[in-house]
Design a protein around this motif. Structure first.
Motif, PDB file in Angstrom:
ATOM      1  N   PHE A  11      43.234   0.005 -39.063  1.00  0.00           N
ATOM      2  CA  PHE A  11      43.516  -0.472 -40.418  1.00  0.00           C
ATOM      3  C   PHE A  11      43.005   0.574 -41.394  1.00  0.00           C
ATOM      4  CE2 PHE A  11      43.384  -4.519 -38.110  1.00  0.00           C
ATOM      5  CZ  PHE A  11      44.482  -5.184 -38.644  1.00  0.00           C
ATOM      6  N   ASP A  12      43.920   1.282 -42.048  1.00  0.00           N
ATOM      7  CA  ASP A  12      43.523   2.284 -43.039  1.00  0.00           C
ATOM      8  C   ASP A  12      44.719   2.537 -43.942  1.00  0.00           C
ATOM      9  OD1 ASP A  12      42.604   4.625 -44.451  1.00  0.00           O
ATOM     10  OD2 ASP A  12      41.242   5.030 -42.787  1.00  0.00           O
ATOM     11  N   ASP A  13      44.473   2.710 -45.228  1.00  0.00           N
ATOM     12  CA  ASP A  13      45.594   2.974 -46.132  1.00  0.00           C
ATOM     13  C   ASP A  13      45.804   4.470 -46.335  1.00  0.00           C
ATOM     14  OD1 ASP A  13      43.254   3.238 -47.538  1.00  0.00           O
ATOM     15  OD2 ASP A  13      44.035   2.393 -49.395  1.00  0.00           O
ATOM     16  N   ASP A  14      45.060   5.297 -45.607  1.00  0.00           N
ATOM     17  CA  ASP A  14      45.224   6.749 -45.693  1.00  0.00           C
ATOM     18  C   ASP A  14      46.159   7.204 -44.566  1.00  0.00           C
ATOM     19  OD1 ASP A  14      44.956   9.525 -45.325  1.00  0.00           O
ATOM     20  OD2 ASP A  14      42.930   9.525 -46.153  1.00  0.00           O
ATOM     21  N   GLU A  15      47.376   7.560 -44.949  1.00  0.00           N
ATOM     22  CA  GLU A  15      48.396   7.919 -43.949  1.00  0.00           C
ATOM     23  C   GLU A  15      47.979   9.131 -43.112  1.00  0.00           C
ATOM     24  OE1 GLU A  15      51.065   6.215 -43.273  1.00  0.00           O
ATOM     25  OE2 GLU A  15      51.464   4.985 -45.039  1.00  0.00           O
ATOM     26  N   ASP A  16      47.223  10.046 -43.711  1.00  0.00           N
ATOM     27  CA  ASP A  16      46.780  11.227 -42.968  1.00  0.00           C
ATOM     28  C   ASP A  16      45.849  10.830 -41.831  1.00  0.00           C
ATOM     29  OD1 ASP A  16      48.215  12.852 -44.645  1.00  0.00           O
ATOM     30  OD2 ASP A  16      46.516  13.285 -45.957  1.00  0.00           O
ATOM     31  N   ILE A  17      44.898   9.969 -42.150  1.00  0.00           N
ATOM     32  CA  ILE A  17      43.967   9.508 -41.114  1.00  0.00           C
ATOM     33  C   ILE A  17      44.725   8.746 -40.027  1.00  0.00           C
ATOM     34  CG2 ILE A  17      42.103   7.857 -40.662  1.00  0.00           C
ATOM     35  CD1 ILE A  17      40.708   8.897 -43.088  1.00  0.00           C
ATOM     36  N   LEU A  18      45.646   7.894 -40.439  1.00  0.00           N
ATOM     37  CA  LEU A  18      46.431   7.149 -39.457  1.00  0.00           C
ATOM     38  C   LEU A  18      47.188   8.090 -38.526  1.00  0.00           C
ATOM     39  CD1 LEU A  18      47.937   4.166 -41.489  1.00  0.00           C
ATOM     40  CD2 LEU A  18      45.970   4.145 -39.938  1.00  0.00           C
ATOM     41  N   SER A  19      47.831   9.098 -39.099  1.00  0.00           N
ATOM     42  CA  SER A  19      48.648   9.955 -38.243  1.00  0.00           C
ATOM     43  C   SER A  19      47.786  10.808 -37.318  1.00  0.00           C
ATOM     44  CB  SER A  19      49.608  10.814 -39.068  1.00  0.00           C
ATOM     45  OG  SER A  19      48.903  11.610 -39.964  1.00  0.00           O
ATOM     46  N   ILE A  20      46.645  11.290 -37.806  1.00  0.00           N
ATOM     47  CA  ILE A  20      45.746  12.081 -36.950  1.00  0.00           C
ATOM     48  C   ILE A  20      45.203  11.214 -35.814  1.00  0.00           C
ATOM     49  CG2 ILE A  20      43.539  13.295 -36.845  1.00  0.00           C
ATOM     50  CD1 ILE A  20      44.114  14.077 -39.845  1.00  0.00           C
ATOM     51  N   CYS A  21      44.664  10.058 -36.159  1.00  0.00           N
ATOM     52  CA  CYS A  21      44.096   9.168 -35.137  1.00  0.00           C
ATOM     53  C   CYS A  21      45.177   8.719 -34.152  1.00  0.00           C
ATOM     54  CB  CYS A  21      43.451   7.941 -35.777  1.00  0.00           C
ATOM     55  SG  CYS A  21      41.940   8.312 -36.695  1.00  0.00           S
ATOM     56  N   ASN A  22      46.345   8.406 -34.687  1.00  0.00           N
ATOM     57  CA  ASN A  22      47.461   7.980 -33.849  1.00  0.00           C
ATOM     58  C   ASN A  22      47.794   9.063 -32.831  1.00  0.00           C
ATOM     59  OD1 ASN A  22      49.695   6.711 -32.795  1.00  0.00           O
ATOM     60  ND2 ASN A  22      50.773   6.521 -34.731  1.00  0.00           N
ATOM     61  N   TYR A  23      47.890  10.288 -33.298  1.00  0.00           N
ATOM     62  CA  TYR A  23      48.235  11.405 -32.428  1.00  0.00           C
ATOM     63  C   TYR A  23      47.183  11.596 -31.331  1.00  0.00           C
ATOM     64  CZ  TYR A  23      49.123  16.136 -30.836  1.00  0.00           C
ATOM     65  OH  TYR A  23      49.345  17.230 -30.052  1.00  0.00           O
ATOM     66  N   ILE A  24      45.925  11.678 -31.744  1.00  0.00           N
ATOM     67  CA  ILE A  24      44.829  11.939 -30.801  1.00  0.00           C
ATOM     68  C   ILE A  24      44.733  10.827 -29.756  1.00  0.00           C
ATOM     69  CG2 ILE A  24      42.318  12.174 -30.594  1.00  0.00           C
ATOM     70  CD1 ILE A  24      43.722  14.483 -32.103  1.00  0.00           C
ATOM     71  N   LEU A  25      44.743   9.584 -30.229  1.00  0.00           N
ATOM     72  CA  LEU A  25      44.538   8.458 -29.319  1.00  0.00           C
ATOM     73  C   LEU A  25      45.741   8.255 -28.401  1.00  0.00           C
ATOM     74  CD1 LEU A  25      42.731   6.116 -31.846  1.00  0.00           C
ATOM     75  CD2 LEU A  25      41.703   7.264 -29.875  1.00  0.00           C
ATOM     76  N   THR A  26      46.950   8.491 -28.916  1.00  0.00           N
ATOM     77  CA  THR A  26      48.139   8.393 -28.069  1.00  0.00           C
ATOM     78  C   THR A  26      48.065   9.429 -26.958  1.00  0.00           C
ATOM     79  OG1 THR A  26      49.438   7.607 -29.946  1.00  0.00           O
ATOM     80  CG2 THR A  26      50.668   8.404 -28.052  1.00  0.00           C
ATOM     81  N   GLU A  27      47.604  10.644 -27.304  1.00  0.00           N
ATOM     82  CA  GLU A  27      47.417  11.701 -26.309  1.00  0.00           C
ATOM     83  C   GLU A  27      46.469  11.257 -25.201  1.00  0.00           C
ATOM     84  OE1 GLU A  27      48.277  15.586 -26.474  1.00  0.00           O
ATOM     85  OE2 GLU A  27      49.898  14.190 -26.949  1.00  0.00           O
ATOM     86  N   GLN A  28      45.493  10.426 -25.564  1.00  0.00           N
ATOM     87  CA  GLN A  28      44.499   9.965 -24.592  1.00  0.00           C
ATOM     88  C   GLN A  28      44.949   8.709 -23.856  1.00  0.00           C
ATOM     89  OE1 GLN A  28      40.828   9.528 -26.724  1.00  0.00           O
ATOM     90  NE2 GLN A  28      40.611  11.722 -27.066  1.00  0.00           N
ATOM     91  N   GLY A  29      46.182   8.286 -24.088  1.00  0.00           N
ATOM     92  CA  GLY A  29      46.715   7.165 -23.325  1.00  0.00           C
ATOM     93  C   GLY A  29      46.614   5.812 -24.002  1.00  0.00           C
ATOM     94  N   TRP A  30      46.145   5.783 -25.238  1.00  0.00           N
ATOM     95  CA  TRP A  30      46.059   4.522 -25.973  1.00  0.00           C
ATOM     96  C   TRP A  30      47.429   4.106 -26.496  1.00  0.00           C
ATOM     97  CZ3 TRP A  30      41.764   1.472 -26.926  1.00  0.00           C
ATOM     98  CH2 TRP A  30      40.528   2.006 -26.541  1.00  0.00           C
ATOM     99  N   MET A  31      47.631   2.806 -26.602  1.00  0.00           N
ATOM    100  CA  MET A  31      48.747   2.272 -27.376  1.00  0.00           C
ATOM    101  C   MET A  31      48.197   1.988 -28.760  1.00  0.00           C
ATOM    102  SD  MET A  31      50.492  -0.371 -24.682  1.00  0.00           S
ATOM    103  CE  MET A  31      51.535  -1.047 -25.968  1.00  0.00           C
ATOM    104  N   VAL A  32      48.665   2.741 -29.749  1.00  0.00           N
ATOM    105  CA  VAL A  32      48.086   2.691 -31.088  1.00  0.00           C
ATOM    106  C   VAL A  32      48.979   1.885 -32.029  1.00  0.00           C
ATOM    107  CG1 VAL A  32      47.253   4.064 -33.033  1.00  0.00           C
ATOM    108  CG2 VAL A  32      47.064   4.972 -30.700  1.00  0.00           C
TER     109      VAL A  32
END
Length: 121
Positions: A11-32
């Motif tokens: 939960f974050d309204d900062d699209e940059d943070i969302l996209s960075i975290c999404n990318y990193i965590l998806t790479e690690q096998g998370w469903m984000v």
């Protein structure tokens, strides 16, 4: 650690943070799953039932503290660990007040993100 099929909501309204975290965590096998507001938070979380939640302090509309407290009052959702994150210098106090399991200060690096997620799992 095997993160396959593990689910996380950010939960974050900062699209940059969302996209960075999404990318990193998806790479690690998370469903984000990401949301830019915390409206109807119980429904959002219930639909996904994540293993962990990252909660921004300044999330619209109600804010991270109320959003986290709402989850912690729910018998079905209260055991999902919440990682509170914010650039606020009082983040530890805010996280405690919200009832979050732990916190992550912004800006954070990816090692810190991984470490804090692993502490709550």
């Amino acid at each position: 650690m095997d993160n396959n099929n593990k689910k996380i909501i950010i939960f974050d309204d900062d699209e940059d943070i969302l996209s960075i975290c999404n990318y990193i965590l998806t790479e690690q096998g998370w469903m984000v799953h990401t949301f830019t507001d915390c409206n109807s938070i119980a429904e959002k979380v219930s639909d996904i039932m994540p293993d962990v939640i990252l909660m921004d302090n300044w999330i619209p509309d109600a804010g991270g503290i109320i959003a986290t407290q709402t989850l912690k009052k729910s018998t079905t959702l209260k055991n999902i660990p919440v990682i509170y994150f914010s650039a606020n210098s009082d983040i530890q106090l805010l996280a405690n007040h919200a009832g979050a399991e732990t916190y992550l200060a912004k800006p954070f690096n990816l090692d810190e993100l991984e470490r804090v997620i692993n502490t709550v799992l």
